[in-house]
Design a protein around this motif. Sequence first.
Motif, PDB file in Angstrom:
ATOM      1  N   ARG A 113      -1.452  10.001  -0.030  1.00  0.00           N
ATOM      2  CA  ARG A 113      -0.027  10.100   0.449  1.00  0.00           C
ATOM      3  C   ARG A 113       0.030   8.879   0.111  1.00  0.00           C
ATOM      4  O   ARG A 113       0.816   7.986   0.391  1.00  0.00           O
ATOM      5  N   LEU A 114      -1.034   8.037   0.179  1.00  0.00           N
ATOM      6  CA  LEU A 114      -1.273   6.447   0.255  1.00  0.00           C
ATOM      7  C   LEU A 114      -0.769   6.109  -1.301  1.00  0.00           C
ATOM      8  O   LEU A 114       0.117   5.057  -1.012  1.00  0.00           O
ATOM      9  N   HIS A 115      -0.496   6.602  -2.163  1.00  0.00           N
ATOM     10  CA  HIS A 115      -0.351   6.517  -3.311  1.00  0.00           C
ATOM     11  C   HIS A 115       1.264   7.301  -3.492  1.00  0.00           C
ATOM     12  O   HIS A 115       2.047   6.258  -4.074  1.00  0.00           O
ATOM     13  N   GLU A 116       1.961   7.797  -2.485  1.00  0.00           N
ATOM     14  CA  GLU A 116       3.132   7.933  -2.523  1.00  0.00           C
ATOM     15  C   GLU A 116       3.434   7.244  -2.008  1.00  0.00           C
ATOM     16  O   GLU A 116       4.917   7.197  -2.216  1.00  0.00           O
ATOM     17  N   GLY A 117       3.505   6.767  -0.915  1.00  0.00           N
ATOM     18  CA  GLY A 117       3.973   6.532  -0.108  1.00  0.00           C
ATOM     19  C   GLY A 117       4.904   7.284   0.866  1.00  0.00           C
ATOM     20  O   GLY A 117       5.800   6.760   1.505  1.00  0.00           O
ATOM     21  N   ALA A 118       3.735   8.037   1.101  1.00  0.00           N
ATOM     22  CA  ALA A 118       4.709   8.745   1.990  1.00  0.00           C
ATOM     23  C   ALA A 118       4.939   9.381   3.195  1.00  0.00           C
ATOM     24  O   ALA A 118       4.377   8.037   4.003  1.00  0.00           O
ATOM     25  N   THR A 119       6.042   9.480   3.883  1.00  0.00           N
ATOM     26  CA  THR A 119       6.161   9.987   5.564  1.00  0.00           C
ATOM     27  C   THR A 119       5.605  11.168   6.020  1.00  0.00           C
ATOM     28  O   THR A 119       6.477  12.371   5.773  1.00  0.00           O
ATOM     29  N   VAL A 120       4.388  11.337   6.959  1.00  0.00           N
ATOM     30  CA  VAL A 120       4.642  12.975   7.464  1.00  0.00           C
ATOM     31  C   VAL A 120       4.240  12.939   8.747  1.00  0.00           C
ATOM     32  O   VAL A 120       3.418  11.719   9.426  1.00  0.00           O
ATOM     33  N   PHE A 125       2.682   5.575   5.717  1.00  0.00           N
ATOM     34  CA  PHE A 125       2.038   5.680   4.428  1.00  0.00           C
ATOM     35  C   PHE A 125       2.918   4.323   3.450  1.00  0.00           C
ATOM     36  O   PHE A 125       4.048   4.884   3.097  1.00  0.00           O
ATOM     37  N   HIS A 126       2.340   3.031   3.042  1.00  0.00           N
ATOM     38  CA  HIS A 126       2.980   1.845   2.744  1.00  0.00           C
ATOM     39  C   HIS A 126       2.040   1.900   1.329  1.00  0.00           C
ATOM     40  O   HIS A 126       0.283   1.661   1.175  1.00  0.00           O
ATOM     41  N   ARG A 127       2.401   2.084   0.149  1.00  0.00           N
ATOM     42  CA  ARG A 127       1.856   1.033  -0.734  1.00  0.00           C
ATOM     43  C   ARG A 127       2.339   0.016  -1.991  1.00  0.00           C
ATOM     44  O   ARG A 127       3.223  -0.514  -1.386  1.00  0.00           O
ATOM     45  N   LEU A 128       1.716  -1.214  -1.730  1.00  0.00           N
ATOM     46  CA  LEU A 128       2.090  -2.314  -1.966  1.00  0.00           C
ATOM     47  C   LEU A 128       2.575  -2.057  -3.597  1.00  0.00           C
ATOM     48  O   LEU A 128       2.565  -1.373  -4.711  1.00  0.00           O
ATOM     49  N   GLU A 129       3.790  -2.941  -4.141  1.00  0.00           N
ATOM     50  CA  GLU A 129       4.592  -2.159  -5.775  1.00  0.00           C
ATOM     51  C   GLU A 129       3.425  -2.183  -6.828  1.00  0.00           C
ATOM     52  O   GLU A 129       3.637  -1.558  -7.833  1.00  0.00           O
ATOM     53  N   ASN A 130       2.698  -3.847  -7.053  1.00  0.00           N
ATOM     54  CA  ASN A 130       2.128  -3.249  -7.955  1.00  0.00           C
ATOM     55  C   ASN A 130       1.029  -3.101  -8.279  1.00  0.00           C
ATOM     56  O   ASN A 130       0.073  -2.636  -9.721  1.00  0.00           O
ATOM     57  N   GLU A 195       0.335   3.640   9.206  1.00  0.00           N
ATOM     58  CA  GLU A 195       0.559   3.531  10.136  1.00  0.00           C
ATOM     59  C   GLU A 195       1.666   4.440  11.121  1.00  0.00           C
ATOM     60  O   GLU A 195       1.861   6.089  10.619  1.00  0.00           O
ATOM     61  N   MET A 196       1.744   3.851  12.147  1.00  0.00           N
ATOM     62  CA  MET A 196       2.067   5.267  12.565  1.00  0.00           C
ATOM     63  C   MET A 196       2.743   4.338  14.649  1.00  0.00           C
ATOM     64  O   MET A 196       2.320   3.190  14.545  1.00  0.00           O
ATOM     65  N   THR A 197       4.039   4.159  15.053  1.00  0.00           N
ATOM     66  CA  THR A 197       4.392   4.012  16.405  1.00  0.00           C
ATOM     67  C   THR A 197       3.161   4.333  17.319  1.00  0.00           C
ATOM     68  O   THR A 197       3.281   5.864  17.709  1.00  0.00           O
ATOM     69  N   VAL A 198       2.817   3.247  18.526  1.00  0.00           N
ATOM     70  CA  VAL A 198       2.272   3.396  19.243  1.00  0.00           C
ATOM     71  C   VAL A 198       2.596   2.776  20.071  1.00  0.00           C
ATOM     72  O   VAL A 198       2.454   1.048  20.388  1.00  0.00           O
ATOM     73  N   GLY A 206      -4.908   2.460   9.632  1.00  0.00           N
ATOM     74  CA  GLY A 206      -6.358   2.042   7.782  1.00  0.00           C
ATOM     75  C   GLY A 206      -5.356   1.596   6.875  1.00  0.00           C
ATOM     76  O   GLY A 206      -4.211   0.970   7.268  1.00  0.00           O
ATOM     77  N   MET A 207      -5.887   0.607   6.464  1.00  0.00           N
ATOM     78  CA  MET A 207      -5.807   0.008   4.791  1.00  0.00           C
ATOM     79  C   MET A 207      -6.899   0.570   3.984  1.00  0.00           C
ATOM     80  O   MET A 207      -8.165   0.136   3.866  1.00  0.00           O
ATOM     81  N   LEU A 208      -6.029  -0.022   2.523  1.00  0.00           N
ATOM     82  CA  LEU A 208      -7.017   0.420   1.807  1.00  0.00           C
ATOM     83  C   LEU A 208      -7.375  -0.607   0.619  1.00  0.00           C
ATOM     84  O   LEU A 208      -5.533  -1.605   0.098  1.00  0.00           O
ATOM     85  N   GLN A 209      -8.024  -0.782   0.209  1.00  0.00           N
ATOM     86  CA  GLN A 209      -8.732  -2.548  -1.108  1.00  0.00           C
ATOM     87  C   GLN A 209      -9.275  -2.056  -1.754  1.00  0.00           C
ATOM     88  O   GLN A 209     -10.531  -0.707  -1.773  1.00  0.00           O
TER      89      GLN A 209
END
Length: 461
Positions: A113-120, A125-130, A195-198, A206-209
């Motif tokens: 989902r992180l790779h897709e930049g999906a919304t569930v 979920f967000h992925r940096l452009e490059n 992320e989500m709204t809280v 969470g974050m991926l590096q």
Amino acid sequence: MTETDTTRLHGLAGLDERLRDWLPGQRWFGGKGREIRDVELVSVTPLVGGDPAMYHLVAAVHQDGFTDRYQLLLGVRRYLPHRLLHCGIGEIEAGHAYDAAHDSEMTRWVLERLHEGATVGPLRFHRLENADFRTDLASLVMGVEQSNTSMVFGDQLILKMFRKLMPGVNPDLELTLALAAAGSPHVADPYAWYEMTVGGETTTLGMLQRFLHTATDGWELAITSVRDLYAEADLHPDEVGGDFAPEAFRLGMATAEVHHDLAATLPTATVGGVELAALAEAMTHRLRQAAEAVPELAPYAPALQTAFTDLAALEQPVPVQRIHGDYHLGQVLRTPTGWVLTDFEGEPTRPLAERRALHSPIKDVAGMLRSFDYAARHLLADHAGQPEQEQLEYRAVEWAERNRTAFCDGYAEAAGSDPREQAVLLRAFETDKVVYEVMYEARNRPSWLPIPLSAAQRLAG
């Protein structure tokens, strides 16, 4: 739909009671020692159906006037395999509930989902452009963290899941993105986050590096140097093969460069008399509390107080900016190409607004100087009462001073200004850190209490 209706719909009836028993045993649970009054599932998001199933949960834990929110990847299986027994939560209506962060079969879903930049559902979920990364890697939970959970995928990626949720953007994500945008070589490449709204605010989950699999922890490097010195206690630190001072110098340079990039990309300001007086008063309050709670500190309290009095009397404005906020040798990694800073969250127990506030970079410098002192002295407890203790204590002081000097020299070379020239600020921040350490060690590791007490004696002198 009520919480009861939601749990019944998904077969999660009884989960709140299971969580009530399970949470206090988790390293990342911040409410240890206080009775849990109630566990409320404030968000339940189905992620994977079938057997096994997975849900994203946000649970509000109510304890004696405190309510904290925690994030959980909940797995449910009809039969729990042996490899997952250690993360079992208990039986519920749908089967065996467990912490799916430990299930490599399920965590791959998050990577996809992180790779897709999906919304569930509420999850974004967000992925940096490059950024590009593999999604077919198996995960393994690292066992060193306490306030969060980090999953390493293969030897390429690390996903940090923030367990205790505070509404707002996590400073770790915010500062890492800023440093990466500035082209800093002192941060692991960020790839994605979710992320989500809280509480009405966008909140980092969470974050991926990039995982620095060839890196060595700064604390371990320093401890190895100290052990080498203790093994050759008739030699000086610069005569031992494991001399750490060159690395301390390079770490000082890296720290200054990170401070420069943070100041160039994020807000800065200056503070004056009113703000410094308020800061000094807060430090004074902590000193009073510590002196009352730990009698061994009390004789040094009047002299230590002068550090805060001098801070309040500073007349020149003090530059402030975003900083690391919880800086020590355990927050840095030595890679083949240089030092990398990690974990820009600040102190996890502090409110998020305080961790995102502007501070003097001298606070980070003071934190690292204290860490050198800890590295030098914590092994002395193993030699308490032995004939060589006095000689080792002398060498410990010598090691700490050598590396404190090297760090400041490196910082000064990269920054163009020496942090030791900010003597009032440096003494105040280091004294405040020592006060915190005294309280912490008295409560948690009494055998380590002599470490900050020796610093209190030095600073009081």
